[in-house]
Scaffold this motif. Structure first.
Motif, PDB file in Angstrom:
ATOM      1  N   GLY A 247      80.126  47.608 -90.495  1.00  0.00           N
ATOM      2  CA  GLY A 247      81.320  47.279 -89.726  1.00  0.00           C
ATOM      3  C   GLY A 247      80.978  46.862 -88.307  1.00  0.00           C
ATOM      4  N   ILE A 248      80.073  47.618 -87.697  1.00  0.00           N
ATOM      5  CA  ILE A 248      79.635  47.287 -86.338  1.00  0.00           C
ATOM      6  C   ILE A 248      78.864  45.978 -86.342  1.00  0.00           C
ATOM      7  CG2 ILE A 248      78.168  48.021 -84.416  1.00  0.00           C
ATOM      8  CD1 ILE A 248      78.781  50.913 -85.162  1.00  0.00           C
ATOM      9  N   LYS A 249      77.994  45.805 -87.322  1.00  0.00           N
ATOM     10  CA  LYS A 249      77.186  44.589 -87.385  1.00  0.00           C
ATOM     11  C   LYS A 249      78.067  43.355 -87.562  1.00  0.00           C
ATOM     12  CE  LYS A 249      72.918  42.863 -89.459  1.00  0.00           C
ATOM     13  NZ  LYS A 249      71.811  43.190 -90.393  1.00  0.00           N
ATOM     14  N   GLY A 250      79.077  43.471 -88.420  1.00  0.00           N
ATOM     15  CA  GLY A 250      79.984  42.347 -88.621  1.00  0.00           C
ATOM     16  C   GLY A 250      80.757  41.999 -87.366  1.00  0.00           C
ATOM     17  N   PHE A 251      81.146  43.027 -86.607  1.00  0.00           N
ATOM     18  CA  PHE A 251      81.873  42.801 -85.357  1.00  0.00           C
ATOM     19  C   PHE A 251      80.994  42.075 -84.351  1.00  0.00           C
ATOM     20  CE2 PHE A 251      83.331  44.316 -81.146  1.00  0.00           C
ATOM     21  CZ  PHE A 251      84.638  43.860 -81.179  1.00  0.00           C
ATOM     22  N   ILE A 252      79.744  42.500 -84.232  1.00  0.00           N
ATOM     23  CA  ILE A 252      78.813  41.844 -83.314  1.00  0.00           C
ATOM     24  C   ILE A 252      78.611  40.392 -83.726  1.00  0.00           C
ATOM     25  CG2 ILE A 252      76.424  41.788 -82.479  1.00  0.00           C
ATOM     26  CD1 ILE A 252      76.387  44.856 -82.806  1.00  0.00           C
ATOM     27  N   GLU A 253      78.462  40.143 -85.019  1.00  0.00           N
ATOM     28  CA  GLU A 253      78.228  38.781 -85.506  1.00  0.00           C
ATOM     29  C   GLU A 253      79.400  37.860 -85.188  1.00  0.00           C
ATOM     30  OE1 GLU A 253      77.288  39.596 -89.588  1.00  0.00           O
ATOM     31  OE2 GLU A 253      75.117  39.646 -89.204  1.00  0.00           O
ATOM     32  N   LYS A 254      80.623  38.398 -85.202  1.00  0.00           N
ATOM     33  CA  LYS A 254      81.779  37.588 -84.808  1.00  0.00           C
ATOM     34  C   LYS A 254      81.635  37.116 -83.359  1.00  0.00           C
ATOM     35  CE  LYS A 254      85.192  39.806 -87.832  1.00  0.00           C
ATOM     36  NZ  LYS A 254      86.439  40.615 -87.899  1.00  0.00           N
ATOM     37  N   CYS A 255      81.152  38.017 -82.515  1.00  0.00           N
ATOM     38  CA  CYS A 255      81.002  37.690 -81.088  1.00  0.00           C
ATOM     39  C   CYS A 255      79.890  36.665 -80.857  1.00  0.00           C
ATOM     40  CB  CYS A 255      80.694  38.950 -80.289  1.00  0.00           C
ATOM     41  SG  CYS A 255      81.956  40.236 -80.400  1.00  0.00           S
ATOM     42  N   LEU A 256      78.881  36.662 -81.728  1.00  0.00           N
ATOM     43  CA  LEU A 256      77.730  35.765 -81.569  1.00  0.00           C
ATOM     44  C   LEU A 256      77.881  34.485 -82.367  1.00  0.00           C
ATOM     45  CD1 LEU A 256      74.781  38.351 -81.791  1.00  0.00           C
ATOM     46  CD2 LEU A 256      76.189  37.726 -79.822  1.00  0.00           C
ATOM     47  N   ALA A 257      79.020  34.281 -82.995  1.00  0.00           N
ATOM     48  CA  ALA A 257      79.244  33.095 -83.823  1.00  0.00           C
ATOM     49  C   ALA A 257      79.226  31.821 -82.973  1.00  0.00           C
ATOM     50  CB  ALA A 257      80.584  33.222 -84.537  1.00  0.00           C
ATOM     51  N   PRO A 258      79.037  30.661 -83.596  1.00  0.00           N
ATOM     52  CA  PRO A 258      79.136  29.398 -82.859  1.00  0.00           C
ATOM     53  C   PRO A 258      80.456  29.345 -82.098  1.00  0.00           C
ATOM     54  CG  PRO A 258      78.305  29.004 -85.066  1.00  0.00           C
ATOM     55  CD  PRO A 258      78.706  30.461 -85.020  1.00  0.00           C
ATOM     56  N   VAL A 259      80.450  28.679 -80.966  1.00  0.00           N
ATOM     57  CA  VAL A 259      81.597  28.737 -80.061  1.00  0.00           C
ATOM     58  C   VAL A 259      82.893  28.318 -80.743  1.00  0.00           C
ATOM     59  CG1 VAL A 259      81.143  26.412 -79.137  1.00  0.00           C
ATOM     60  CG2 VAL A 259      82.411  28.102 -77.767  1.00  0.00           C
ATOM     61  N   SER A 260      82.836  27.383 -81.691  1.00  0.00           N
ATOM     62  CA  SER A 260      84.056  26.921 -82.366  1.00  0.00           C
ATOM     63  C   SER A 260      84.656  28.007 -83.249  1.00  0.00           C
ATOM     64  CB  SER A 260      83.753  25.676 -83.201  1.00  0.00           C
ATOM     65  OG  SER A 260      82.775  25.966 -84.198  1.00  0.00           O
ATOM     66  N   GLU A 261      83.852  28.984 -83.641  1.00  0.00           N
ATOM     67  CA  GLU A 261      84.312  30.066 -84.507  1.00  0.00           C
ATOM     68  C   GLU A 261      84.438  31.393 -83.765  1.00  0.00           C
ATOM     69  OE1 GLU A 261      81.558  30.295 -87.764  1.00  0.00           O
ATOM     70  OE2 GLU A 261      81.375  28.122 -87.891  1.00  0.00           O
ATOM     71  N   ARG A 262      84.030  31.412 -82.532  1.00  0.00           N
ATOM     72  CA  ARG A 262      83.991  32.667 -81.779  1.00  0.00           C
ATOM     73  C   ARG A 262      85.396  33.056 -81.324  1.00  0.00           C
ATOM     74  NH1 ARG A 262      80.202  31.761 -77.096  1.00  0.00           N
ATOM     75  NH2 ARG A 262      78.891  31.046 -78.826  1.00  0.00           N
ATOM     76  N   PRO A 263      85.828  34.279 -81.612  1.00  0.00           N
ATOM     77  CA  PRO A 263      87.188  34.678 -81.228  1.00  0.00           C
ATOM     78  C   PRO A 263      87.327  34.912 -79.728  1.00  0.00           C
ATOM     79  CG  PRO A 263      86.011  36.503 -82.245  1.00  0.00           C
ATOM     80  CD  PRO A 263      85.113  35.315 -82.363  1.00  0.00           C
ATOM     81  N   SER A 264      88.555  34.930 -79.276  1.00  0.00           N
ATOM     82  CA  SER A 264      88.844  35.248 -77.875  1.00  0.00           C
ATOM     83  C   SER A 264      88.870  36.762 -77.700  1.00  0.00           C
ATOM     84  CB  SER A 264      90.208  34.671 -77.483  1.00  0.00           C
ATOM     85  OG  SER A 264      91.235  35.332 -78.212  1.00  0.00           O
ATOM     86  N   ALA A 265      88.932  37.201 -76.451  1.00  0.00           N
ATOM     87  CA  ALA A 265      89.031  38.637 -76.178  1.00  0.00           C
ATOM     88  C   ALA A 265      90.307  39.205 -76.787  1.00  0.00           C
ATOM     89  CB  ALA A 265      88.991  38.886 -74.675  1.00  0.00           C
ATOM     90  N   THR A 266      91.400  38.468 -76.686  1.00  0.00           N
ATOM     91  CA  THR A 266      92.675  38.921 -77.251  1.00  0.00           C
ATOM     92  C   THR A 266      92.574  39.086 -78.754  1.00  0.00           C
ATOM     93  OG1 THR A 266      93.906  37.818 -75.474  1.00  0.00           O
ATOM     94  CG2 THR A 266      95.125  38.373 -77.477  1.00  0.00           C
ATOM     95  N   GLU A 267      91.945  38.135 -79.422  1.00  0.00           N
ATOM     96  CA  GLU A 267      91.788  38.212 -80.881  1.00  0.00           C
ATOM     97  C   GLU A 267      90.896  39.386 -81.272  1.00  0.00           C
ATOM     98  OE1 GLU A 267      92.301  33.462 -82.006  1.00  0.00           O
ATOM     99  OE2 GLU A 267      90.338  34.245 -81.363  1.00  0.00           O
ATOM    100  N   LEU A 268      89.834  39.617 -80.517  1.00  0.00           N
ATOM    101  CA  LEU A 268      88.930  40.725 -80.833  1.00  0.00           C
ATOM    102  C   LEU A 268      89.611  42.078 -80.651  1.00  0.00           C
ATOM    103  CD1 LEU A 268      85.544  39.502 -79.315  1.00  0.00           C
ATOM    104  CD2 LEU A 268      86.042  39.906 -81.736  1.00  0.00           C
ATOM    105  N   LEU A 269      90.495  42.174 -79.680  1.00  0.00           N
ATOM    106  CA  LEU A 269      91.211  43.431 -79.461  1.00  0.00           C
ATOM    107  C   LEU A 269      92.110  43.788 -80.643  1.00  0.00           C
ATOM    108  CD1 LEU A 269      92.088  43.088 -75.670  1.00  0.00           C
ATOM    109  CD2 LEU A 269      90.724  44.917 -76.709  1.00  0.00           C
ATOM    110  N   GLN A 270      92.458  42.772 -81.435  1.00  0.00           N
ATOM    111  CA  GLN A 270      93.300  43.003 -82.612  1.00  0.00           C
ATOM    112  C   GLN A 270      92.469  43.161 -83.879  1.00  0.00           C
ATOM    113  OE1 GLN A 270      95.701  39.468 -82.411  1.00  0.00           O
ATOM    114  NE2 GLN A 270      96.896  40.187 -80.658  1.00  0.00           N
ATOM    115  N   ASP A 271      91.142  43.153 -83.730  1.00  0.00           N
ATOM    116  CA  ASP A 271      90.252  43.228 -84.888  1.00  0.00           C
ATOM    117  C   ASP A 271      90.325  44.609 -85.546  1.00  0.00           C
ATOM    118  OD1 ASP A 271      87.724  41.481 -85.967  1.00  0.00           O
ATOM    119  OD2 ASP A 271      87.309  43.625 -86.131  1.00  0.00           O
TER     120      ASP A 271
END
Length: 310
Positions: A247-271
């Motif tokens: 779960g933690i690894k998947g969350f980190i990978e979302k943050c490190l995704a290519p910029v076009s796929e990288r979520p915003s801070a607001t989106e991550l807060l709803q993760d």
């Protein structure tokens, strides 16, 4: 003698600086200090400007940091209370709130065992600070987010983002073009000199990785060039292999995704990563003191007339 003597006092007599340091950076020293009006400890940041008489960019950066900090008001952003120039010593001084346990990097090294809940609480607070910056008008990109620039109060678990020396206020297009930051935490697009606030999300992901592993990302590299090659080639740091919680690894990978796929801070807060945390887990820290700031100086006039910048 049963009381500490101040090394110096600000022009109003309100703040007194002690001799012991809270931290030392490449540019400034941070001392423990005391607000005699409110009866609380604060941080006295000091920069001797003579070091930068031939570095206009640094002088501008220092001025920008002070001017930026005085506009920010958020629970997860370090507060600025006062700033002034000591003309006799040619020093810039500014008073900020003090976090009792220093930066999150050192705190994590000191405390080897933390729960997943604590990790999530720290992460959510950092994201709340980033959300505030990114939704600010104009949008503010920190550009140097890392665990040494995030501070913690150990008795409350309150986390705050600080060190805004490289921060930038963006225009409507939210695009910046300068290569700045700490290499291990810099997103690939930063090296292309064409990036948005999403670089802070990438850096945040690296912060979470460091908090999990207690290892600075890309510590396997012995020079900046090797880090650059790995980052721009999309090679993740070896520390990722040490993250066992999927779960933690998947969350980190979302943050490190290519910029076009990288979520915003607001989106991550709803993760779903934050599912199970109560809303008041890190929102209520008891009664805090409100300190009405003194007039904050604009350094532009001083710098123009003394260092021929701006």
């Amino acid at each position: 003698m049963d009381f500490e003597l101040f090394e110096e006092v600000d022009p109003t007599g309100r703040y007194g600086r002690y001799s012991d340091k809270l931290g030392v950076g490449a540019v400034k020293k941070v001392y423990r200090a005391f607000d005699q009006q409110e009866g609380i400890e604060v941080a006295w940041n000091q920069v001797f400007l003579n070091r930068f008489t031939d570095d206009n960019a640094m002088l501008q950066r220092l001025n920008s940091e002070v001017q930026l900090l005085k506009t920010l008001e958020n629970d997860n952003i370090i507060k600025l209370f006062s700033a002034w120039i000591d003309v006799d010593r040619t020093a810039l001084n500014f008073i900020t709130e003090a976090c009792t346990s220093g930066n999150l990097r050192d705190y994590r090294k000191k405390h080897r065992r933390i729960s997943t809940k604590a990790l999530k609480k720290w992460s959510r607070q950092i994201l709340r600070g980033l959300e505030y910056l990114h939704l600010h008008e104009p949008c503010i990109i920190h550009r140097d987010l890392n665990c040494s620039n995030v501070f913690i109060n150990n008795n409350t678990g309150e986390v705050k983002i600080g060190d805004f020396g490289l921060a930038a206020a963006m225009e409507k297009e939210h695009v910046a073009h300068s290569i700045l930051g700490t290499p291990e935490f810099m997103a690939p697009e930063l090296y292309d000199e064409n990036y948005t606030e999403k670089v802070d999300i990438y850096a945040f992901g690296m912060c979470v990785l460091e908090l999990v592993t207690r290892e600075i990302p890309y510590s396997e590299c012995d020079c900046v060039a090797k880090i650059y090659k790995k980052v721009t080639s999309g090679v993740k740091p070896q520390a990722m292999n040490k993250v066992k919680d999927m779960g933690i690894k998947g969350f980190i990978e979302k943050c490190l995704a290519p910029v076009s796929e990288r979520p915003s801070a607001t989106e991550l807060l709803q993760d779903s990563f934050f599912d199970g945390l109560d809303d008041d887990d890190d929102e209520n820290y008891g009664t805090s003191l409100y300190i009405a700031p003194l007039e904050i100086c604009d350094l532009s006039y001083f710098l123009v007339h003394n260092f021929h910048v701006f």
